[in-house]
Design a protein around this motif. Sequence first.
Motif, mmCIF file in Angstrom:
data_model
loop_
_atom_site.group_PDB
_atom_site.id
_atom_site.type_symbol
_atom_site.label_atom_id
_atom_site.label_comp_id
_atom_site.label_asym_id
_atom_site.label_seq_id
_atom_site.Cartn_x
_atom_site.Cartn_y
_atom_site.Cartn_z
ATOM 1 N N ASP A 60 0.827 -1.204 0.000
ATOM 2 C CA ASP A 60 0.000 0.000 0.000
ATOM 3 C C ASP A 60 0.864 1.258 0.000
ATOM 4 O O ASP A 60 0.524 2.261 -0.632
ATOM 5 C CB ASP A 60 -0.931 0.005 1.211
ATOM 6 N N LEU A 101 -7.251 4.926 3.136
ATOM 7 C CA LEU A 101 -7.851 4.307 4.318
ATOM 8 C C LEU A 101 -9.366 4.468 4.322
ATOM 9 O O LEU A 101 -10.093 3.581 4.786
ATOM 10 C CB LEU A 101 -7.251 4.915 5.588
ATOM 11 N N ARG A 102 -9.835 5.589 3.803
ATOM 12 C CA ARG A 102 -11.295 5.766 3.715
ATOM 13 C C ARG A 102 -11.891 4.777 2.724
ATOM 14 O O ARG A 102 -12.958 4.216 2.960
ATOM 15 C CB ARG A 102 -11.627 7.200 3.288
ATOM 16 N N ASP A 104 -10.448 1.823 1.768
ATOM 17 C CA ASP A 104 -10.297 0.585 2.558
ATOM 18 C C ASP A 104 -10.707 -0.671 1.813
ATOM 19 O O ASP A 104 -11.006 -1.692 2.420
ATOM 20 C CB ASP A 104 -11.123 0.699 3.841
ATOM 21 N N ARG A 107 -8.038 -3.909 1.807
ATOM 22 C CA ARG A 107 -7.561 -4.454 3.067
ATOM 23 C C ARG A 107 -8.294 -5.739 3.434
ATOM 24 O O ARG A 107 -9.530 -5.783 3.434
ATOM 25 C CB ARG A 107 -7.751 -3.444 4.185
ATOM 26 N N ARG A 109 -10.215 -8.383 5.489
ATOM 27 C CA ARG A 109 -11.022 -8.294 6.700
ATOM 28 C C ARG A 109 -10.866 -9.529 7.574
ATOM 29 O O ARG A 109 -10.802 -9.452 8.789
ATOM 30 C CB ARG A 109 -12.505 -8.137 6.318
ATOM 31 N N TRP A 131 -3.479 -6.764 7.512
ATOM 32 C CA TRP A 131 -2.734 -6.158 6.400
ATOM 33 C C TRP A 131 -1.282 -5.839 6.752
ATOM 34 O O TRP A 131 -0.517 -5.393 5.908
ATOM 35 C CB TRP A 131 -3.426 -4.870 5.930
ATOM 36 N N GLN A 169 -1.574 1.322 13.926
ATOM 37 C CA GLN A 169 -2.745 0.739 13.245
ATOM 38 C C GLN A 169 -3.961 0.655 14.163
ATOM 39 O O GLN A 169 -5.085 0.442 13.694
ATOM 40 C CB GLN A 169 -2.400 -0.640 12.686
#
Length: 370
Positions: A60, A101-102, A104, A107, A109, A131, A169
Amino acid sequence: MPMEMDTEPNTDTDTGTETNTKDLIARARSGDQNAFRDLVQGHSHELQVHCYRILGSLQDAEDALQETLVSAWRNLGEFGGRSSLRTWLYKIATNRCLSMLRADSRRPRIAALPPEAGLLEPTSAGDAPPWLEPYPDVLLDHLVDQRPGPEARYESSEAISLAFIIALQLLPPRQRAVLVLRDVLGYHASEVAQMLDSTQESVQSALKRARATVDNHLTAPSTSRTARQQPAATSTAATSAASTSTEQRLVARFTDALERADLAALIDLLVTDVRLSMPPAMLEYRGIESAERILAEVTFRPGRSYRVVPTRANGQPAIGLYLADPHADVHRAYCLLVITTAGDQITAITSFTTNVMARFGLPRTLPETD
């Protein structure tokens, strides 16, 4: 369309003087992509580390860096020189990370527990997110020597440790960005507010909450002393050399115990409340009894033998672990272990899948030794 930026530094170009910087900006604004590359090359590696701190994933971070450079290229005309070029780039990178990140979407889960680890019930859900990826120390060698500002609370080595990255995180994205900008990079609250299009009051409030969470995580019993100590003004080269020597002896003993399948010798190296975790599975084995069981029933299962290749990640010792193939004269990549230490003992072992090993230049197989 701007080309994809090559983030490796060009040592033939000197961008250190203000005059040269202004010249490069003028040429880049006129469409000279080589000038733009020369302009940003000295900042690329530190920006990647910055993105890694916020995102916790090297993949990322690489994506965020490329998007940052493309955005900077496209918007260079908006750079008015009211801040330094470095600060302007950090603003773009930080907001790029927050946008990621917004979204997302990339990533994971849920991550399944490795089948063999299911032999033992984990102690608890771990702090390490699915992640999380380790950061190769070889990439840190490229960093330009940029001293943090006067507001910084952490040294560079502390702020890349695995424990610190995990602690970050745990924070909401905006708190994460504020803490990195203030306590790692040392920007003033007014500068951070401008970078995040916020107010100083909002920044200070977010920072207070972020510090409480991070400090709580870093003072946990099995977090290494290195990760949780504040910089000491009395630190000396001799102290650093002694610490390095102690670490090297510890890693040598750890390696020897693994390759000889000596469970007792390995257990001797662990603190009582040692933590074993294995991202992307958010599960943790805590305590020496749990460690002894999983090592005996999984790692040192009869018929298994290993070879070890040393490396480093996040400023910490790490090893590539290779398992002997019973059907061929090779050892195959098994996992990457990042070791957290305190003095002459191991406080945590974080096991990553073989997916990350290529980043460290580690091969898929090792030939059988004579």
